[in-house]
Design a protein around this motif. Structure first.
Motif, PDB file in Angstrom:
ATOM      1  N   LEU A   1     -20.812   5.669  85.316  1.00 21.34           N
ATOM      2  CA  LEU A   1     -19.526   6.333  85.493  1.00 21.34           C
ATOM      3  C   LEU A   1     -19.055   6.333  86.949  1.00 21.34           C
ATOM      4  N   LEU A   2     -20.002   6.500  87.880  1.00 21.99           N
ATOM      5  CA  LEU A   2     -19.627   6.755  89.268  1.00 21.99           C
ATOM      6  C   LEU A   2     -20.344   5.871  90.283  1.00 21.99           C
ATOM      7  N   GLY A   3     -21.183   4.979  89.823  1.00 24.21           N
ATOM      8  CA  GLY A   3     -21.935   4.135  90.740  1.00 24.21           C
ATOM      9  C   GLY A   3     -21.083   3.062  91.390  1.00 24.21           C
ATOM     10  N   ASP A   4     -21.745   2.161  92.119  1.00 22.82           N
ATOM     11  CA  ASP A   4     -21.026   1.084  92.804  1.00 22.82           C
ATOM     12  C   ASP A   4     -20.431   0.084  91.823  1.00 22.82           C
ATOM     13  N   ARG A   5     -21.031  -0.019  90.638  1.00 23.58           N
ATOM     14  CA  ARG A   5     -20.536  -0.944  89.609  1.00 23.58           C
ATOM     15  C   ARG A   5     -20.417  -0.203  88.283  1.00 23.58           C
ATOM     16  N   PRO A   6     -19.400   0.635  88.139  1.00 24.11           N
ATOM     17  CA  PRO A   6     -19.241   1.389  86.890  1.00 24.11           C
ATOM     18  C   PRO A   6     -19.044   0.449  85.701  1.00 24.11           C
ATOM     19  N   LEU A   7     -19.357   0.949  84.524  1.00 25.87           N
ATOM     20  CA  LEU A   7     -19.244   0.129  83.320  1.00 25.87           C
ATOM     21  C   LEU A   7     -17.866  -0.485  83.159  1.00 25.87           C
TER      22      LEU A   7
ATOM     23  N   LEU B   1     -14.046  12.510  84.544  1.00 23.43           N
ATOM     24  CA  LEU B   1     -14.783  11.251  84.561  1.00 23.43           C
ATOM     25  C   LEU B   1     -14.221  10.260  83.545  1.00 23.43           C
ATOM     26  N   ARG B   2     -13.811  10.761  82.378  1.00 24.05           N
ATOM     27  CA  ARG B   2     -13.192   9.890  81.391  1.00 24.05           C
ATOM     28  C   ARG B   2     -11.888   9.305  81.939  1.00 24.05           C
TER      29      ARG B   2
END
Length: 311
Positions: free
Chosen positions: A150-156, A271-272
């Motif tokens: 959700l919040l990383g460097d490469r979100p889904l 987040l959504r």
């Protein structure tokens, strides 16, 4: 595309005149019919899911059916496999569920909106309960809507802060909200309800038939925080005058599983919303892409600003 669909249909024994185009969304869906009933022939967007991920999705759906949930049932091909390939396109077949979507694009086409939300909360609770009672096989492979997803460097769904429609100030706002939300989620995630989720419980993916609800389109389903499923549905109804009643009813229905913390739910609604400015980036060239991108941005920004203003 019709020739590809006809070739795929033959793998399940359908003749060309037994299929017709039903929907063009992330996947292209054809309705197939024979003497035994109606089915959904799904032609998957190349590159979005691999065969292992699709097989895992179908095995999970079959487990949900066995658990008594009203979801499409996977149907093996004549070769006995659940996933087939036609060139670089992966295909599968599901039973076609009766009913109609409860609404489209953030609308609810039902008379009893509150009652529907209560029933949907109970349905999502059952989905999570049945999923927790099932042991996935060792090779089970589905995306993870976890903190990194959700919040990383490469979100889904891609780096939402890089949407080209953002101004420099707007990008800074989303990056600040991302940093704050990442720290927030890191602090509370050990105590959160986590497991298999649908991850796309929009009104288009919820069918109603004889007052009973069912879920379709598990394409984005995988591992994630259970509140994310609730947030996915609620986010589109934030502007509705009866939003407080819809939210309360959804949580009352879900209470058959557990109580939901309001603050945590608000975080997952944010987040959504943040996922959509990223999701649209590779689709900007498609018809309506620019308009959808602007809607995603105008939904996410006020939520991000409000979140940054909270202690």
């Amino acid at each position: 595309m019709e020739a590809l669909a006809q070739q795929a249909a033959r793998l399940w024994g359908f003749a060309p005149d037994q299929i017709r185009l039903a929907a063009r969304r992330e996947n292209i869906v054809w309705r197939a019919e024979d003497g035994s009933g109606a089915f959904a022939l799904r032609l998957h967007r190349p590159g979005y899911r691999n065969a292992a991920q699709l097989l895992s999705e179908l095995r999970w759906m079959d487990a949900l059916v066995q658990g008594g949930l009203n979801v499409p049932r996977p149907v093996p091909s004549r070769a006995g496999t659940l996933v087939e390939a036609v060139g670089d396109t992966l295909v599968d077949l599901l039973t076609w569920l009766p009913g109609r979507p409860i609404g489209m694009q953030g609308q609810l086409d039902v008379t009893d909106r509150v009652g529907l939300c209560c029933n949907l909360g109970a349905l999502l609770a059952r989905l999570h309960d049945i999923s927790d009672g099932w042991t996935p096989p060792p090779d089970f492979s589905r995306p993870a809507w976890d903190r990194a997803g959700l919040l990383g460097d490469r979100p889904l769904w891609g780096p939402f802060w890089d949407n080209p429609g953002l101004t420099a100030a707007q990008r800074a706002t989303l990056l600040a909200a991302r940093a704050k939300a990442d720290a927030h989620l890191a602090a509370i995630e050990p105590g959160l309800d986590y497991g298999l989720i649908h991850a796309d419980a929009l009104s288009e993916n919820i069918l109603i038939h004889d007052d009973a609800l069912s879920l379709i389109d598990f394409d984005d389903g995988g591992w994630g925080f259970r509140d994310f499923d609730l947030a996915t549905f609620l986010m589109r109804f934030l502007p509705a005058p009866d939003y407080p009643a819809l939210r309360a009813a959804l949580l009352a229905g879900y209470a058959t599983r557990r109580a939901v913390d309001p603050g945590t739910l608000d975080l997952f609604i944010l987040l959504r919303a943040l996922t959509y400015p990223g999701w649209i980036i590779p689709r900007l060239h498609e018809p309506g892409g620019a308009e959808r991108s602007m809607r995603a941005i105008t939904t996410a920004l006020p939520l991000a600003e409000a979140y940054l203003d909270t202690p």
